[in-house]
Design an enzyme around this catalytic site. Structure first.
Site, PDB file in Angstrom:
ATOM      1  N   ASP A  14      46.335  42.396  45.210  1.00 50.67           N
ATOM      2  CA  ASP A  14      45.291  43.388  44.901  1.00 50.67           C
ATOM      3  C   ASP A  14      45.821  44.585  44.117  1.00 50.67           C
ATOM      4  O   ASP A  14      45.286  45.688  44.193  1.00 50.67           O
ATOM      5  CB  ASP A  14      44.618  43.901  46.186  1.00 50.67           C
ATOM      6  CG  ASP A  14      44.137  42.775  47.083  1.00 50.67           C
ATOM      7  OD1 ASP A  14      43.430  41.897  46.565  1.00 50.67           O
ATOM      8  OD2 ASP A  14      44.489  42.770  48.278  1.00 50.67           O
ATOM      9  N   LYS A  17      46.052  43.224  38.772  1.00 49.06           N
ATOM     10  CA  LYS A  17      46.634  42.365  37.728  1.00 49.06           C
ATOM     11  C   LYS A  17      45.618  41.984  36.658  1.00 49.06           C
ATOM     12  O   LYS A  17      45.950  41.901  35.480  1.00 49.06           O
ATOM     13  CB  LYS A  17      47.223  41.096  38.373  1.00 49.06           C
ATOM     14  CG  LYS A  17      48.403  41.377  39.290  1.00 49.06           C
ATOM     15  CD  LYS A  17      48.908  40.114  39.955  1.00 49.06           C
ATOM     16  CE  LYS A  17      47.978  39.568  40.997  1.00 49.06           C
ATOM     17  NZ  LYS A  17      47.809  40.432  42.173  1.00 49.06           N
ATOM     18  N   GLY A  41      41.456  37.230  43.637  1.00 42.58           N
ATOM     19  CA  GLY A  41      40.333  37.753  42.875  1.00 42.58           C
ATOM     20  C   GLY A  41      40.811  38.824  41.916  1.00 42.58           C
ATOM     21  O   GLY A  41      41.273  39.874  42.335  1.00 42.58           O
ATOM     22  N   HIS A  42      40.769  38.536  40.619  1.00 43.67           N
ATOM     23  CA  HIS A  42      41.207  39.506  39.619  1.00 43.67           C
ATOM     24  C   HIS A  42      39.978  40.209  39.042  1.00 43.67           C
ATOM     25  O   HIS A  42      39.141  39.584  38.398  1.00 43.67           O
ATOM     26  CB  HIS A  42      42.005  38.810  38.514  1.00 43.67           C
ATOM     27  CG  HIS A  42      43.326  38.296  38.989  1.00 43.67           C
ATOM     28  ND1 HIS A  42      44.187  37.594  38.182  1.00 43.67           N
ATOM     29  CD2 HIS A  42      43.939  38.387  40.189  1.00 43.67           C
ATOM     30  CE1 HIS A  42      45.274  37.280  38.876  1.00 43.67           C
ATOM     31  NE2 HIS A  42      45.129  37.740  40.094  1.00 43.67           N
ATOM     32  N   GLN A 223      47.968  36.808  43.840  1.00 44.56           N
ATOM     33  CA  GLN A 223      48.482  37.442  45.060  1.00 44.56           C
ATOM     34  C   GLN A 223      49.591  38.444  44.707  1.00 44.56           C
ATOM     35  O   GLN A 223      49.543  39.058  43.660  1.00 44.56           O
ATOM     36  CB  GLN A 223      48.977  36.396  46.062  1.00 44.56           C
ATOM     37  CG  GLN A 223      47.868  35.609  46.744  1.00 44.56           C
ATOM     38  CD  GLN A 223      47.452  34.367  45.975  1.00 44.56           C
ATOM     39  OE1 GLN A 223      48.262  33.684  45.381  1.00 44.56           O
ATOM     40  NE2 GLN A 223      46.182  34.076  45.995  1.00 44.56           N
TER      41      GLN A 223
END
Length: 421
Positions: A14, A17, A41-42, A223
């Site tokens: 988180d 990225k 989740g980006h 991650q």
């Protein structure tokens, strides 16, 4: 020959990225995911819209880009199809820009059930799985039972799927866990059909050929480094190698082909789910970080645990990844703090250490260094020389401790709120 540059998270995920990859991609023709699954989740913010990508590389919005899902990734056809549909609805040419490795493994509906059943059986010792089926899929991969993208176009796909599904059903008999996969299986099979629209590739050959052609490639991690299956806070980790070394196995490139390594970290720390978090805050400061930083999971919506920057863990990640440039995110979240703290060492059983220990636990007491906060709004600043002295001191301390320059500082969620030094 060109080299593969790498961008990855240095904390517990988180770190932001997606935004960084989107900012960096104009310099790259190819963006590739090399590990992980849709538990990542980006988030990207631009043109007053927010996008959350779970499997597709963050370069998908750039015209003329090639986006590769590498062999080290595990794919849920339902989640990927939903992601594709949302992007195509907004006019993104996903089919023309996305390539998928034949060797990437598929997450089956029964993988998700096994994940949920296993987590439920652990009670208080649960690891905080996102229940997306990631772990069981990697278990089948290493157990040599997995189903891969390349199997989709083989004449034996239905037989191979049925065989693995039955194996999972037998496994589930050991759990007292009710389930019904019928509806999700229908969606899954529809997702498989949708994926047939895309080009399946031998990604190791394609990536190395692109390097030979002089194409600039950026490998995008999912991650964070402290969730690496080998070097993270085990067992509270993900199921893949999130470190830079994972690029080699997740895309099929030699170690000598790795170029710059961009390490991303927040100006503070967060973590989702269970596991050690030495600098976690349970007071008003922690809640303030959570609310200002909107620290809720992009995939799960779970509130993130928040705490001060952990220099011990950060230096460990920098060392393990061979980071060449640092990128600091969410500096603006700390705008209104009078005093900031950074953990510069740990006190473990009465002994002070600056090395990250084998077993991080509640026995760790952080040794803090305090900094004066900048107490002003930095969102509108666009040059490093405009930064308040207190922020510069904070950044320069991090550079001094890690031995790596902070090249980018993010002062807000939008593309434009990114200062390159």
């Amino acid at each position: 020959m060109k080299k593969v540059d790498v961008v990855l998270g240095l904390q517990w995920g988180d770190e932001g990225k997606g935004k960084v990859v989107d900012v960096l991609t104009p310099a790259y023709q190819v963006i590739a995911r090399f590990q992980g699954g849709p538990n990542a989740g980006h988030s990207l913010h631009f043109e007053d819209k927010k996008y959350v990508l779970h499997t597709i590389p963050s370069g998908i919005f750039r015209e003329g880009s090639i986006n590769i899902i590498g062999n080290g990734v595990v794919i849920d056809p339902v989640i990927l199809s939903e992601e594709i549909a949302k992007l195509e609805k907004d006019g993104v040419d996903v089919q023309g820009k996305l390539l998928i490795s034949k060797k990437a493994h598929l997450i089956l509906p029964t993988h998700r059930i096994i994940d949920a059943a296993s987590e439920a059986s652990k009670g208080k010792t649960k690891i905080g799985s996102t229940l997306k089926g990631i772990g069981p899929t990697y278990m089948d991969k290493t157990g040599r039972n997995g189903l891969r993208v390349g199997d989709i176009v083989s004449g034996e796909f239905e037989e191979r799927y049925g065989r693995l599904k039955e194996k999972h059903i037998e496994l589930l008999k050991q759990y007292d866990f009710p389930y019904d996969i019928c509806d999700y299986e229908k969606e899954w099979l529809a997702g498989i059909e949708n994926l047939k629209r895309f080009r399946f590739i031998d990604s190791e050959h394609v990536v190395n050929s692109l390097l030979q052609e002089g194409k600039a490639i950026l490998a995008e991690g999912a991650q964070g480094s402290m969730l690496d299956i080998d070097f993270g806070t085990y067992p509270f980790v993900t199921s893949s190698n999130t470190l830079c070394a994972g690029v080699c196995t997740g895309l099929g490139v030699a170690p000598s082909r790795i170029g710059n390594v961009y390490g991303i970290f927040k100006a503070y720390c967060t973590r989702v789910g269970s596991g050690p978090f030495p600098t976690e805050l349970f007071d008003e400061d922690g809640e303030k970080m959570r609310q200002i930083g909107q620290e809720f999971g992009a995939t799960t919506g779970r509130p993130r645990r928040c705490g001060w920057l952990d220099m011990v863990a950060l230096k460990y990640s920098v060392m393990m990844n061979g980071v060449t440039e640092l990128i600091m995110m969410k500096a603006d979240v700390l705008n209104d703090f009078d005093t900031l703290k950074v953990a510069v060492a740990y006190n473990v059983n009465g002994k002070e250490t600056s090395e990250f220990p084998y077993e991080a636990s509640e026995k760790i007491v952080p040794v803090y260094k305090e900094f004066k906060g900048w107490n002003c709004d930095i969102n509108k600043l666009r040059r490093y020389d405009e930064f308040p002295t207190e922020l510069k001191n904070y950044i320069e301390f991090i550079e001094q401790e890690t031995g790596v320059p902070v090249k980018i500082v993010s002062v807000g969620p939008d593309r434009e709120e990114t200062i390159v030094r």
